[in-house]
Motif scaffolding. Structure first.
Motif, mmCIF file in Angstrom:
data_model
loop_
_atom_site.group_PDB
_atom_site.id
_atom_site.type_symbol
_atom_site.label_atom_id
_atom_site.label_comp_id
_atom_site.label_asym_id
_atom_site.label_seq_id
_atom_site.Cartn_x
_atom_site.Cartn_y
_atom_site.Cartn_z
ATOM 1 N N MET A 193 0.830 -1.196 0.000
ATOM 2 C CA MET A 193 0.000 0.000 0.000
ATOM 3 C C MET A 193 0.871 1.255 0.000
ATOM 4 O O MET A 193 1.907 1.304 0.679
ATOM 5 C CB MET A 193 -0.912 0.006 1.224
ATOM 6 N N LYS A 194 0.453 2.269 -0.734
ATOM 7 C CA LYS A 194 1.142 3.554 -0.760
ATOM 8 C C LYS A 194 0.134 4.676 -0.587
ATOM 9 O O LYS A 194 -0.937 4.649 -1.209
ATOM 10 C CB LYS A 194 1.888 3.747 -2.079
ATOM 11 N N ILE A 195 0.461 5.645 0.254
ATOM 12 C CA ILE A 195 -0.382 6.825 0.422
ATOM 13 C C ILE A 195 0.139 7.889 -0.535
ATOM 14 O O ILE A 195 1.217 8.447 -0.330
ATOM 15 C CB ILE A 195 -0.341 7.337 1.868
ATOM 16 N N VAL A 196 -0.621 8.158 -1.599
ATOM 17 C CA VAL A 196 -0.155 9.115 -2.599
ATOM 18 C C VAL A 196 -0.553 10.541 -2.252
ATOM 19 O O VAL A 196 0.063 11.496 -2.714
ATOM 20 C CB VAL A 196 -0.651 8.739 -4.013
ATOM 21 N N ASP A 197 -1.594 10.699 -1.410
ATOM 22 C CA ASP A 197 -1.900 12.013 -0.866
ATOM 23 C C ASP A 197 -2.630 11.846 0.458
ATOM 24 O O ASP A 197 -3.365 10.866 0.672
ATOM 25 C CB ASP A 197 -2.744 12.849 -1.828
ATOM 26 N N TYR A 198 -2.393 12.808 1.340
ATOM 27 C CA TYR A 198 -3.078 12.833 2.634
ATOM 28 C C TYR A 198 -3.176 14.298 3.030
ATOM 29 O O TYR A 198 -2.172 14.928 3.362
ATOM 30 C CB TYR A 198 -2.301 12.045 3.691
ATOM 31 N N ASP A 199 -4.373 14.837 2.980
ATOM 32 C CA ASP A 199 -4.542 16.275 3.187
ATOM 33 C C ASP A 199 -5.271 16.547 4.501
ATOM 34 O O ASP A 199 -6.471 16.315 4.630
ATOM 35 C CB ASP A 199 -5.309 16.897 2.022
ATOM 36 N N ASP A 200 -4.514 17.042 5.461
ATOM 37 C CA ASP A 200 -5.056 17.469 6.748
ATOM 38 C C ASP A 200 -4.543 18.869 7.079
ATOM 39 O O ASP A 200 -4.486 19.261 8.242
ATOM 40 C CB ASP A 200 -4.652 16.494 7.846
ATOM 41 N N GLU A 201 -4.198 19.613 6.044
ATOM 42 C CA GLU A 201 -3.481 20.874 6.216
ATOM 43 C C GLU A 201 -4.217 21.858 7.109
ATOM 44 O O GLU A 201 -3.613 22.569 7.912
ATOM 45 C CB GLU A 201 -3.217 21.504 4.847
ATOM 46 N N PHE A 202 -5.538 21.939 6.983
ATOM 47 C CA PHE A 202 -6.289 22.939 7.731
ATOM 48 C C PHE A 202 -7.189 22.307 8.797
ATOM 49 O O PHE A 202 -8.124 22.933 9.283
ATOM 50 C CB PHE A 202 -7.103 23.803 6.769
ATOM 51 N N SER A 203 -6.891 21.077 9.147
ATOM 52 C CA SER A 203 -7.644 20.411 10.209
ATOM 53 C C SER A 203 -7.192 20.918 11.575
ATOM 54 O O SER A 203 -6.026 21.254 11.787
ATOM 55 C CB SER A 203 -7.425 18.903 10.124
ATOM 56 N N THR A 204 -8.141 20.984 12.498
ATOM 57 C CA THR A 204 -7.856 21.379 13.873
ATOM 58 C C THR A 204 -8.419 20.318 14.818
ATOM 59 O O THR A 204 -9.000 19.325 14.380
ATOM 60 C CB THR A 204 -8.489 22.737 14.199
#
Length: 389
Positions: free
Chosen positions: A189-200
Motif C-alpha cells: 500500500m502507498k499513500i499518494v496524498d493525505y490532506d489534513d493541512e487545515f484540520s484542527t
C-alpha cells in the motif's frame, strides 16, 4: 463521534448491507435484475415494477470477496483517524518548548526524529497542484517513524484520540497503528496524498488517497467527526440544490429537485484554501485521483478499481464524492476521463446526505452501472437509519 475499531468491525460483521441510493437493504434481500433491469424473482419487484437493485453484494465489490473488501476499507477508515492525530501532534509540537508538568516540570524542546517520514509536504521536491504530499508515504516509513518517536505519543487503551506525551516516557511496546501498517505493507500500500493541512482539534476536511498494488485498488478515504467544527457541520441539514447540480446536464431524472446536506456539501464544495487554481476540494481530489489512473505507472493499464470510504461524517462525504464522480463519468466529463466506469462507495455508519430526488439521481447512476454503494451500520444506530432531510 468516532467508533473504536472493534465496534466498527462488529457492525461490519453483523449488518453488512447494499444500499440502493440511500436506502439500507439487508444483503440477503437484495434482488437481482437482468441486463434490461427486469427482476428475476417477482417478490423483489418494487411497486412500479422495477428492481430495487441490480447487483448482489458480492457483485458490487467486483471480483473481491465481501469480507476482504470490508476488512480492508474498514482498516483504511480507522487509519485516517489515527494518522491525522499523529500528524497533528507533530505539527503542533515539533520545535516547541514544553514542560513535563504544568507548574514545576522540567522544560525541554520537542524534537521529533525524522518527521519527514510522515510529513512529506515539507520536502524539497516540487509539489503537485493536486496534492499536499510531495512524495508518497509508505507503511514502512510510518512504522519507522513510530519506532523512532514512541516517547512523544500517548495511545489510549483500546483506541481513541492520541495525545502528546509531555512526560517523554520511553515505550517499547508497539502501538496499534504500527500493527495496522504492518498489514498494509503486506498488500503493498502507498499513500499518494493525505490532506489534513487545515484540520484542527475541532475537525475539518481530512482525506487520504491510497493505492493498493496487491488488490489493484485506489481508495479515497474521508475522516469522520472528531470535534465541535465537525459536529456543527453534521447539524447543518439545510438543502443545497446547486453545488452538485450546477447545470441541467447534471440532473438525469426529470421533474425533480435534488438537494444535498448543506454541511457535508460545504466541506467538499468550498474553495480549497491554498489551491493554486482556486478549485473546490472536491475538484482537487477528483483531479488527483484521475491523474493516478492516467499517469501512475503502477496503475495504468492494470484494471484498478476505485473505492471511496469513510465512517460517520466521512461516510457522508464518501457518498457525495462517489456520486459526483459517477455523475461526471456518466456525462463523459474530461475531468474523470481515466476513472473506471463504476465507482464503489463502502461506508460505515453513514448518515443520509440528500433528499428523495437526490436518491433518485443516485439510483439512476446505479442502474446505469456507474455507481454502487455498500452501507454498513450497527442495528439500531440512529445516524444511518434516520432520514431527517
Amino acid at each position: 463521534m468516532r467508533y473504536t475499531f472493534i465496534s466498527i468491525l462488529l457492525c461490519a460483521v453483523l449488518a453488512a448491507s447494499v444500499s440502493h441510493g440511500q436506502e439500507v437493504v439487508s444483503a440477503s434481500d437484495v434482488p437481482v435484475a437482468d441486463e434490461n433491469g427486469v427482476c428475476q424473482n417477482d417478490n423483489t419487484a418494487a411497486a412500479d415494477g422495477s428492481c430495487r437493485s441490480n447487483y448482489s453484494l458480492s457483485e458490487a465489490v467486483q471480483e473481491d470477496t465481501v469480507d476482504v473488501v470490508i476488512h480492508a476499507l474498514l482498516k483504511i477508515s480507522d487509519f485516517v483517524y489515527q494518522f491525522a492525530n499523529v500528524r497533528r501532534i507533530v505539527k503542533e509540537n515539533d520545535g516547541k518548548q514544553r514542560s513535563t508538568s504544568r507548574w514545576f516540570g522540567k522544560k525541554y524542546t520537542v524534537a521529533f526524529d525524522t518527521p519527514a517520514l510522515i510529513r512529506t509536504q515539507d520536502g524539497a521536491q516540487e509539489q503537485s497542484k493536486d496534492k499536499l504530499l510531495k512524495y508518497v508515504i509508505t507503511p514502512d516509513a510510518i512504522k519507522e517513524f513510530m519506532e523512532l518517536n514512541r516517547k512523544w505519543f500517548d495511545e489510549p487503551e483500546g483506541g481513541g484520540e492520541w495525545k502528546f506525551d509531555k512526560t517523554v516516557t520511553e515505550k517499547t511496546k508497539p502501538f496499534l497503528l504500527e500493527a495496522s501498517v504492518v498489514e498494509a505493507t503486506q498488500v503493498n500500500m502507498k499513500i499518494v496524498d493525505y490532506d489534513d493541512e487545515f484540520s484542527t482539534k475541532g475537525g475539518g476536511l481530512v482525506y487520504g488517497v491510497v493505492v493498493n498494488l496487491t488488490r489493484k485498488w485506489i481508495t479515497v478515504a474521508f475522516r469522520g467527526t472528531i470535534g465541535s467544527t465537525d459536529i456543527n457541520t453534521d447539524r447543518d441539514f439545510r438543502l443545497d440544490h446547486e453545488s452538485l447540480f450546477e447545470s441541467k446536464d447534471d440532473i438525469f431524472v426529470s421533474g425533480g429537485k435534488p438537494g444535498t446536506h448543506m454541511g457535508f456539501t460545504t466541506y467538499l464544495c468550498d474553495e480549497k484554501k491554498g489551491d493554486q487554481d482556486g478549485r473546490k476540494s472536491l475538484d482537487r481530489i477528483l483531479s488527483c485521483v484521475n491523474e493516478e489512473f492516467k499517469s501512475n505507472p503502477d496503475v495504468v493499464g492494470k484494471d484498478f478499481d476505485l473505492y471511496v470510504t469513510g465512517h460517520s461524517l466521512g461516510g457522508g462525504l464518501a457518498n457525495l464524492f462517489s456520486f459526483k464522480a459517477a455523475q461526471l463519468k456518466a456525462n463523459n466529463d474530461e475531468s474523470v476521463k481515466y476513472l473506471p466506469k463504476k465507482i464503489t462507495a463502502l461506508t460505515f455508519a453513514s448518515p443520509t446526505v440528500g433528499n428523495d430526488d437526490y436518491n433518485k439521481e443516485f439510483q439512476y447512476l446505479e442502474k446505469k452501472g456507474n455507481l454502487r454503494h455498500i452501507r454498513i451500520a450497527n442495528e439500531g444506530d440512529v445516524v444511518p437509519t434516520n432520514n431527517i432531510i
